[in-house]
Design a protein around this motif. Structure first.
Motif, short mmCIF file in Angstrom:
data_model
loop_
_atom_site.label_atom_id
_atom_site.label_comp_id
_atom_site.label_asym_id
_atom_site.label_seq_id
_atom_site.Cartn_x
_atom_site.Cartn_y
_atom_site.Cartn_z
N HIS A 58 0.84 -1.20 0.00
CA HIS A 58 0.00 0.00 0.00
C HIS A 58 0.87 1.24 0.00
O HIS A 58 0.44 2.31 -0.40
CB HIS A 58 -0.89 0.09 1.25
CG HIS A 58 -1.72 -1.12 1.53
ND1 HIS A 58 -1.25 -2.21 2.20
CD2 HIS A 58 -3.01 -1.39 1.25
CE1 HIS A 58 -2.21 -3.12 2.33
NE2 HIS A 58 -3.29 -2.64 1.75
N HIS A 112 -10.75 0.26 0.79
CA HIS A 112 -10.60 0.14 -0.65
C HIS A 112 -11.98 0.14 -1.31
O HIS A 112 -12.75 -0.80 -1.15
CB HIS A 112 -9.86 -1.14 -1.01
CG HIS A 112 -8.46 -1.19 -0.45
ND1 HIS A 112 -7.45 -0.38 -0.88
CD2 HIS A 112 -7.92 -1.98 0.51
CE1 HIS A 112 -6.35 -0.66 -0.21
NE2 HIS A 112 -6.59 -1.62 0.63
N HIS A 161 -6.25 -7.72 -2.04
CA HIS A 161 -5.22 -8.75 -1.80
C HIS A 161 -5.66 -10.09 -2.38
O HIS A 161 -5.80 -11.09 -1.67
CB HIS A 161 -4.93 -8.84 -0.30
CG HIS A 161 -4.54 -7.52 0.29
ND1 HIS A 161 -3.38 -6.87 -0.08
CD2 HIS A 161 -5.16 -6.69 1.17
CE1 HIS A 161 -3.30 -5.70 0.57
NE2 HIS A 161 -4.37 -5.57 1.32
N HIS A 199 -3.78 -7.58 9.52
CA HIS A 199 -4.37 -6.65 8.56
C HIS A 199 -5.41 -7.44 7.78
O HIS A 199 -5.28 -8.65 7.63
CB HIS A 199 -3.27 -6.14 7.62
CG HIS A 199 -3.77 -5.32 6.46
ND1 HIS A 199 -4.32 -4.07 6.65
CD2 HIS A 199 -3.80 -5.54 5.14
CE1 HIS A 199 -4.67 -3.58 5.46
NE2 HIS A 199 -4.35 -4.45 4.52
ZN LIG Z 1 -4.84 -3.92 2.44
#
Ligand SMILES: [Zn+2]
Length: 301
Positions: free
Chosen positions: A58, A131, A137, A201
């Motif tokens: 990112h 997002h 991902h 995450h």
């Molecule tokens: Zn991410």
């Protein structure tokens, strides 16, 4: 006597002959797409990989070396879905390379070819690094890799039509090997179905979807915000009511938050390679999933 400038010009010509002049120059934003391009293009392409597995994709600095690589590229192979929103637009602008701009055949975004998960119900930057186009991902599910391979094989043939038949052959070969490997991973990982996990995450919804893992909490209070001690304590007390088998993090994540939780909740941390190069075994896409499945099985024991 030959003037030095002439000699230099000849050296240039010899160099040009030494490297196949027709090799397609590919700029891959992340290691998984560099690896997939190598699988599908072989000798027909020289691949420049912009980031490595120990970097947070990112957050990448738009360095001059990256701008120069984009300037020289015939094809960009990136994730898209806003993963590179903080750095790729700068590279595109600064490079001035018309063939790889957004919407051109020279720009390939892998996330366009898979069904996205985690589409936000509302868009508020106060919610953290959300997002808008869904979770980017996508590389943690091998079925996504298979879908992207089809589209990338086609795109390679489109931007380099003189080698179309080679790309087709390599794609068919990759498909065969990948289908076999997916069967193997699916069988090996079957006992993981239903396993409750904590993630650092929100980088694993596709992995969870593939293997039937149940994410019960995230160590980041908001996506992209480092775990705070207050939030970690909340997760720890949540675990008393709703136990989990393991904490999952990517190789590039800071390990302190997951370590803290692991010691107090007495559950292991599974460090996922997350992409090619993220562990000793993740040397290519096959090694990436061999290691991912093994790390999960080890932690679940
Ligand atoms: Zn991410």
């Amino acid at each position: 006597m030959i003037k030095p400038t002439t000699t230099l010009a000849w050296v240039g010509v010899l160099f040009a002959l030494a490297t196949p002049a027709q090799a397609l120059k590919v700029f891959a934003c992340e290691p998984e797409w560099g690896a997939l391009t190598k699988e599908l293009a072989g000798e027909q392409a020289t691949v420049y990989v912009a980031t490595n597995a120990m970097q947070d994709p990112h957050q990448v600095q738009a360095k001059p070396s990256l701008i120069a690589a984009v300037r020289n590229a015939d094809l960009l192979v990136c994730t898209g879905a806003e993963l590179e929103v903080g750095w790729l637009p700068i590279l595109l602008r600064q490079s001035g390379n018309p063939v790889v701009q957004t919407g051109k055949p020279g720009q390939f975004n892998a996330a366009d070819y898979v069904r996205k998960l985690d589409l936000p119900a509302r868009l508020d930057r106060a919610d953290g690094d959300i997002h808008a186009e869904g979770n980017p991902h996508i590389q943690t599910d091998p079925r996504n890799i298979a879908a992207v391979a089809q589209a990338l094989g086609k795109r390679l043939a489109e931007v380099d039509p003189s080698h179309a038949s080679q790309y087709q052959t390599r794609l068919a070969d990759f498909n065969t090997r990948w289908t076999q490997a997916m069967q193997r991973w699916g069988q090996a990982a079957a006992p993981l179905k239903g396993t409750a996990i904590i993630v650092q995450h929100k980088g694993f919804p596709y992995l969870e979807n593939w293997l039937g893992l149940k994410q019960i909490a995230s160590l980041e209070p908001k996506p992209g915000i480092e775990p705070s001690s207050a939030h970690l304590s909340n997760v720890l007390s949540q675990l008393q009511r709703q136990p989990a088998k393991m904490v999952i993090r990517a190789a590039y994540n800071d390990g302190r938050g997951s370590q803290w939780l692991s010691e107090r909740a007495h559950i292991p941390v599974a460090v996922m390679p997350f992409t090619v190069g993220g562990s000793e075994r993740a040397k290519d896409l096959f090694g990436l999933f061999d290691d991912t499945v093994d790390q999960l099985l080890k932690a679940a024991k």
